[in-house]
Design a protein around this motif. Sequence first.
Motif, PDB file in Angstrom:
ATOM      1  N   ASN A  46      -2.672  -1.263 -10.352  1.00  0.00           N
ATOM      2  CA  ASN A  46      -1.701  -2.080  -9.613  1.00  0.00           C
ATOM      3  C   ASN A  46      -1.656  -1.747  -8.123  1.00  0.00           C
ATOM      4  O   ASN A  46      -0.599  -1.607  -7.524  1.00  0.00           O
ATOM      5  CB  ASN A  46      -0.299  -1.940 -10.218  1.00  0.00           C
ATOM      6  CG  ASN A  46      -0.238  -2.381 -11.678  1.00  0.00           C
ATOM      7  OD1 ASN A  46      -0.978  -3.279 -12.081  1.00  0.00           O
ATOM      8  ND2 ASN A  46       0.619  -1.745 -12.466  1.00  0.00           N
ATOM      9  N   THR A  49      -1.816  -2.472  -4.259  1.00  0.00           N
ATOM     10  CA  THR A  49      -1.552  -3.583  -3.346  1.00  0.00           C
ATOM     11  C   THR A  49      -1.608  -3.101  -1.894  1.00  0.00           C
ATOM     12  O   THR A  49      -1.292  -1.949  -1.596  1.00  0.00           O
ATOM     13  CB  THR A  49      -0.171  -4.216  -3.587  1.00  0.00           C
ATOM     14  OG1 THR A  49       0.864  -3.240  -3.358  1.00  0.00           O
ATOM     15  CG2 THR A  49      -0.059  -4.764  -5.000  1.00  0.00           C
ATOM     16  N   ASN A 103      -0.008  -4.270   1.637  1.00  0.00           N
ATOM     17  CA  ASN A 103       1.046  -5.142   2.179  1.00  0.00           C
ATOM     18  C   ASN A 103       1.538  -6.134   1.143  1.00  0.00           C
ATOM     19  O   ASN A 103       1.751  -7.324   1.425  1.00  0.00           O
ATOM     20  CB  ASN A 103       0.556  -5.862   3.438  1.00  0.00           C
ATOM     21  CG  ASN A 103       0.412  -4.931   4.621  1.00  0.00           C
ATOM     22  OD1 ASN A 103       0.808  -3.769   4.570  1.00  0.00           O
ATOM     23  ND2 ASN A 103      -0.158  -5.426   5.715  1.00  0.00           N
ATOM     24  N   GLY A 104       1.681  -5.642  -0.096  1.00  0.00           N
ATOM     25  CA  GLY A 104       2.232  -6.448  -1.176  1.00  0.00           C
ATOM     26  C   GLY A 104       1.270  -7.408  -1.825  1.00  0.00           C
ATOM     27  O   GLY A 104       1.662  -8.194  -2.690  1.00  0.00           O
ATOM     28  N   SER A 105      -0.007  -7.366  -1.446  1.00  0.00           N
ATOM     29  CA  SER A 105      -0.999  -8.295  -1.979  1.00  0.00           C
ATOM     30  C   SER A 105      -2.219  -7.527  -2.471  1.00  0.00           C
ATOM     31  O   SER A 105      -2.466  -6.388  -2.058  1.00  0.00           O
ATOM     32  CB  SER A 105      -1.416  -9.301  -0.904  1.00  0.00           C
ATOM     33  OG  SER A 105      -2.521 -10.081  -1.325  1.00  0.00           O
ATOM     34  N   THR A 106      -2.992  -8.168  -3.331  1.00  0.00           N
ATOM     35  CA  THR A 106      -4.238  -7.564  -3.815  1.00  0.00           C
ATOM     36  C   THR A 106      -5.435  -7.992  -2.971  1.00  0.00           C
ATOM     37  O   THR A 106      -6.562  -7.576  -3.234  1.00  0.00           O
ATOM     38  CB  THR A 106      -4.486  -7.961  -5.279  1.00  0.00           C
ATOM     39  OG1 THR A 106      -4.548  -9.394  -5.379  1.00  0.00           O
ATOM     40  CG2 THR A 106      -3.377  -7.433  -6.180  1.00  0.00           C
ATOM     41  N   GLU A 107      -5.192  -8.813  -1.928  1.00  0.00           N
ATOM     42  CA  GLU A 107      -6.271  -9.325  -1.090  1.00  0.00           C
ATOM     43  C   GLU A 107      -6.662  -8.329  -0.003  1.00  0.00           C
ATOM     44  O   GLU A 107      -5.863  -7.484   0.409  1.00  0.00           O
ATOM     45  CB  GLU A 107      -5.843 -10.638  -0.424  1.00  0.00           C
ATOM     46  CG  GLU A 107      -5.504 -11.754  -1.404  1.00  0.00           C
ATOM     47  CD  GLU A 107      -6.708 -12.191  -2.216  1.00  0.00           C
ATOM     48  OE1 GLU A 107      -7.815 -12.269  -1.626  1.00  0.00           O
ATOM     49  OE2 GLU A 107      -6.543 -12.431  -3.428  1.00  0.00           O
ATOM     50  N   ASN A 108      -7.917  -8.451   0.470  1.00  0.00           N
ATOM     51  CA  ASN A 108      -8.353  -7.679   1.631  1.00  0.00           C
ATOM     52  C   ASN A 108      -7.602  -8.159   2.873  1.00  0.00           C
ATOM     53  O   ASN A 108      -7.076  -9.276   2.905  1.00  0.00           O
ATOM     54  CB  ASN A 108      -9.855  -7.840   1.856  1.00  0.00           C
ATOM     55  CG  ASN A 108     -10.681  -7.298   0.706  1.00  0.00           C
ATOM     56  OD1 ASN A 108     -10.244  -6.407  -0.019  1.00  0.00           O
ATOM     57  ND2 ASN A 108     -11.880  -7.839   0.535  1.00  0.00           N
ATOM     58  N   ILE A 109      -7.574  -7.325   3.913  1.00  0.00           N
ATOM     59  CA  ILE A 109      -6.848  -7.660   5.139  1.00  0.00           C
ATOM     60  C   ILE A 109      -7.822  -7.685   6.307  1.00  0.00           C
ATOM     61  O   ILE A 109      -8.567  -6.733   6.539  1.00  0.00           O
ATOM     62  CB  ILE A 109      -5.723  -6.641   5.411  1.00  0.00           C
ATOM     63  CG1 ILE A 109      -4.676  -6.709   4.294  1.00  0.00           C
ATOM     64  CG2 ILE A 109      -5.080  -6.901   6.777  1.00  0.00           C
ATOM     65  CD1 ILE A 109      -3.580  -5.682   4.428  1.00  0.00           C
TER      66      ILE A 109
END
Length: 371
Positions: free
Chosen positions: A344, A346, A348-354
């Motif tokens: 689990n 994350t 910044n609250g997301s599972t996406e790359n930044i």
Amino acid sequence: MYEDRTFENLLQEVLADAEADGIDTRQGSIFYDSVSGTCLKIAKLYTDIDVARRLVSIATATGDDLDDKASEYGMTRHAATPAKYRFTFEGTAPDTGTRFYNDGLYFVLRYNTLEGEYYLEAEVPGESGNVVYEGTAAIPVNEIDGLKNARFGAIYENGTDREDDESLRTRVQEKIAGPAENGNKQHYKTWCESIDGIGHARIYPLWNGPNTVKAVLIDSAGRACSGSKIAEVQQYIDPATKGYTATVDGYTYTVGDGLGEGVANLGAHFTAVSAREIKIDVAFEADLASGFTPQEVQEQAKEAIDAYLKDTVLTTAAAEDVVIRAARIGAIIIELDSVVDYKNLTLNGSTENIRPGADYIPVAGEVTVTT
């Protein structure tokens, strides 16, 4: 290059040639004793030649020898710079030069005439000074009459360590590979990164029309630059004394005069800006290794993530190639000796790359560990 030129190999070659001529080559024989010392000297000579070859090459030179090679291209190693903190106090204002300390670190009170405020500067330069939290008490070394309390404010210029060999080597190789001359893009990058405390410069020609150049600057600790450091770069490359500004995408920038009074060419209007920081908050559920607590995992993860982000920012040439990958953060976590497994994750609250973007850099934010 001369790895096979060892004493043993040289001696065997000489003995083999002698045996073919019927000479007694047994250990302890006159011939053996007479040639073994010579072979030892020759082997050492090969070692010295190999060392000398490495010391005169940019790719392999280290320490003072690398400094000597860099100087041949007009470049010097960046010195360490001190951490600087804003300073707040109640009561009588201390004199500039007053010494303060906290937790074994000593600081000197300075006054920034550009920004019109006091600041505390670490006596020992380097990243070791970047550890004081905002609001921490600043304790005067000697008692000051009328001073009720004094505190560290926010850090506004990170201390940086003396430039390491790999960073200096990269700068020299970049200068050799892409000649910095006549005010080309590489020239602006070289100018910016020649200033102590500047770790990386992103150069954007024609950013606001013809004859304009913008540099987005990152300090040697992989963080945003202070206003005084930006002013230093601006003054060196293209002083801004006429009050020229440009407003782009809601941000107002100082624009150089373009009079050729810095190192930039006449007519080139240069703008130095600091990269803007984006905090990367990391959260994950951890299966702890025996004997470790969530707090210890949090501290280890924060340190490792911070190192990863710093390396990414300082070594990635193009801003569009800076991608903070969840998979890479996961690999960092699983390599911690305090973590058996995780899930689990994350960012910044997301599972996406930044992807931070052209004017931005990622910095470590909060690390949240649950079990």
